[in-house]
Design a protein around this motif. Structure first.
Motif, short mmCIF file in Angstrom:
data_model
loop_
_atom_site.label_atom_id
_atom_site.label_comp_id
_atom_site.label_asym_id
_atom_site.label_seq_id
_atom_site.Cartn_x
_atom_site.Cartn_y
_atom_site.Cartn_z
N LYS A 68 -15.08 -39.88 42.48
CA LYS A 68 -14.55 -41.00 43.26
C LYS A 68 -13.31 -40.58 44.04
O LYS A 68 -12.37 -40.01 43.48
CB LYS A 68 -14.20 -42.16 42.33
CG LYS A 68 -13.74 -43.40 43.05
CD LYS A 68 -13.46 -44.54 42.09
CE LYS A 68 -12.99 -45.79 42.82
NZ LYS A 68 -12.72 -46.91 41.89
N GLY A 69 -13.33 -40.84 45.34
CA GLY A 69 -12.18 -40.55 46.19
C GLY A 69 -12.07 -39.12 46.67
O GLY A 69 -11.06 -38.76 47.28
N PHE A 70 -13.12 -38.30 46.45
CA PHE A 70 -13.01 -36.90 46.86
C PHE A 70 -12.84 -36.75 48.37
O PHE A 70 -12.19 -35.82 48.85
CB PHE A 70 -14.23 -36.10 46.38
CG PHE A 70 -15.43 -36.20 47.28
CD1 PHE A 70 -15.55 -35.40 48.42
CD2 PHE A 70 -16.45 -37.09 47.00
CE1 PHE A 70 -16.66 -35.50 49.25
CE2 PHE A 70 -17.55 -37.21 47.83
CZ PHE A 70 -17.66 -36.40 48.96
N LEU B 2 -9.36 -34.81 52.72
CA LEU B 2 -8.64 -35.01 53.98
C LEU B 2 -7.15 -34.69 53.80
O LEU B 2 -6.56 -33.98 54.62
CB LEU B 2 -8.82 -36.45 54.47
CG LEU B 2 -8.13 -36.83 55.78
CD1 LEU B 2 -8.65 -35.98 56.93
CD2 LEU B 2 -8.35 -38.32 56.06
N ASP B 3 -6.56 -35.18 52.72
CA ASP B 3 -5.16 -34.88 52.42
C ASP B 3 -4.94 -33.39 52.21
O ASP B 3 -3.94 -32.82 52.65
CB ASP B 3 -4.70 -35.66 51.18
CG ASP B 3 -4.64 -37.16 51.41
OD1 ASP B 3 -4.60 -37.58 52.59
OD2 ASP B 3 -4.64 -37.91 50.42
N GLN C 255 -4.88 -32.22 41.82
CA GLN C 255 -6.15 -32.94 41.77
C GLN C 255 -7.28 -32.10 42.35
O GLN C 255 -8.41 -32.11 41.83
CB GLN C 255 -6.04 -34.27 42.53
CG GLN C 255 -7.12 -35.26 42.14
CD GLN C 255 -6.88 -36.65 42.71
OE1 GLN C 255 -5.93 -36.89 43.46
NE2 GLN C 255 -7.74 -37.59 42.35
N VAL C 256 -7.01 -31.37 43.42
CA VAL C 256 -8.02 -30.48 44.01
C VAL C 256 -8.44 -29.43 42.98
O VAL C 256 -9.64 -29.18 42.79
CB VAL C 256 -7.47 -29.79 45.28
CG1 VAL C 256 -8.37 -28.62 45.69
CG2 VAL C 256 -7.37 -30.79 46.42
N ASP C 257 -7.48 -28.82 42.31
CA ASP C 257 -7.80 -27.82 41.28
C ASP C 257 -8.63 -28.43 40.16
O ASP C 257 -9.56 -27.80 39.64
CB ASP C 257 -6.51 -27.23 40.70
CG ASP C 257 -5.81 -26.28 41.66
OD1 ASP C 257 -6.43 -25.87 42.66
OD2 ASP C 257 -4.63 -25.95 41.42
N SER C 258 -8.30 -29.67 39.79
CA SER C 258 -9.04 -30.35 38.72
C SER C 258 -10.48 -30.61 39.12
O SER C 258 -11.41 -30.34 38.34
CB SER C 258 -8.35 -31.68 38.39
OG SER C 258 -9.11 -32.42 37.47
#
Length: 249
Positions: A81-83, A88-89, A112-115
């Protein structure tokens, strides 16, 4: 504010990135099938535009790096969810600070990207060992999986090396998609609901599965059986496609 809706494909996603990146009003990107009307966001349907897709793809690869392009692809495959908006960020940070931004492990976006990437990578590693094939005819093998993430495109290299002289199909029941290898090429085939159900319901008798169960029963010391411990090594959601877990019942 705008909410860019795309068709769910990687090409559609990067096309939406093209438009959202230029938008200064903190837009959203949403897969069309997941769209929920919102009073604050104006929905804008984005069709796949190959020129826009290629511009974004090439820009990430040449102006940033292949590693960052790979990370974007893993985020897309995560389906978490929200990827889309995380991606984009992430790209905005990369274009602003360069690839070195990935070293900023105290940055919330990078964390969060790494996760997300780690979760996809871990599931690929698991399924390299968890996929169980049934021989449906000489040199033709079939397997069913239901992964949390859309990892089917990432499994091809491992299994082509393993079954290079055979034909195989890995069927993602959850996404109604099949990875097909015919000794010459490998491709992803999107299935209709009817095709997916027909393939999944095909009653395949696998003598190797019966042989494994017989071997397990003959070599197991009953006093030392510990199903709870054995199952703790494999996430429960994967059990039904693993013959060896069935022997623990």
């Amino acid at each position: 504010m705008k909410n860019y809706l795309y068709d769910g494909s990687f090409e559609g996603f990067l096309t939406a990135i093209f438009y959202a990146y230029q938008d200064k009003e903190s837009p959203l990107i949403t897969r069309e099938i997941n769209y929920i009307p919102h009073l604050l966001y104006e929905p804008i349907k984005v069709n796949v535009e190959q020129d826009k897709f290629k511009r974004v793809y090439t820009s990430i690869q040449t102006k940033l790096s292949t590693a960052i392009l790979s990370t974007v692809y893993y985020l897309y495959l995560s389906e978490l969810k929200g990827f889309e908006n995380l991606c984009l960020d992430y790209l905005k940070l990369c274009y602003r600070y360069g690839e070195s931004i990935n070293l900023a492990k105290n940055n919330d976006t990078i964390i969060q990207v790494d996760s997300f990437r780690r979760r996809v990578t871990l599931e690929v590693h698991r399924f390299n060992g968890f996929v169980r094939f049934k021989e449906i005819s000489p040199k033709y093998f079939y397997a069913q999986i239901e992964p949390d993430h859309n990892i089917l495109p990432l499994l091809s290299e491992h299994f082509i090396k393993r079954f290079s002289d055979q034909y195989f199909i890995i069927h993602d029941l959850k996404r109604k998609t099949a990875l097909v290898y015919n000794q010459e090429e490998v491709y992803l085939q999107q299935l209709s609901l009817q095709q997916s159900n027909a393939l999944a319901s095909n009653n395949i008798i696998d003598p190797f599965q019966d042989l494994f169960k017989s071997y397990y029963d003959s070599t197991t010391i009953k006093e030392r059986k510990n199903p709870k411990l054995q199952r703790s090594f494999v996430p429960k959601r994967y059990w039904k496609h693993l013959a060896e877990m069935c022997t623990l019942d």
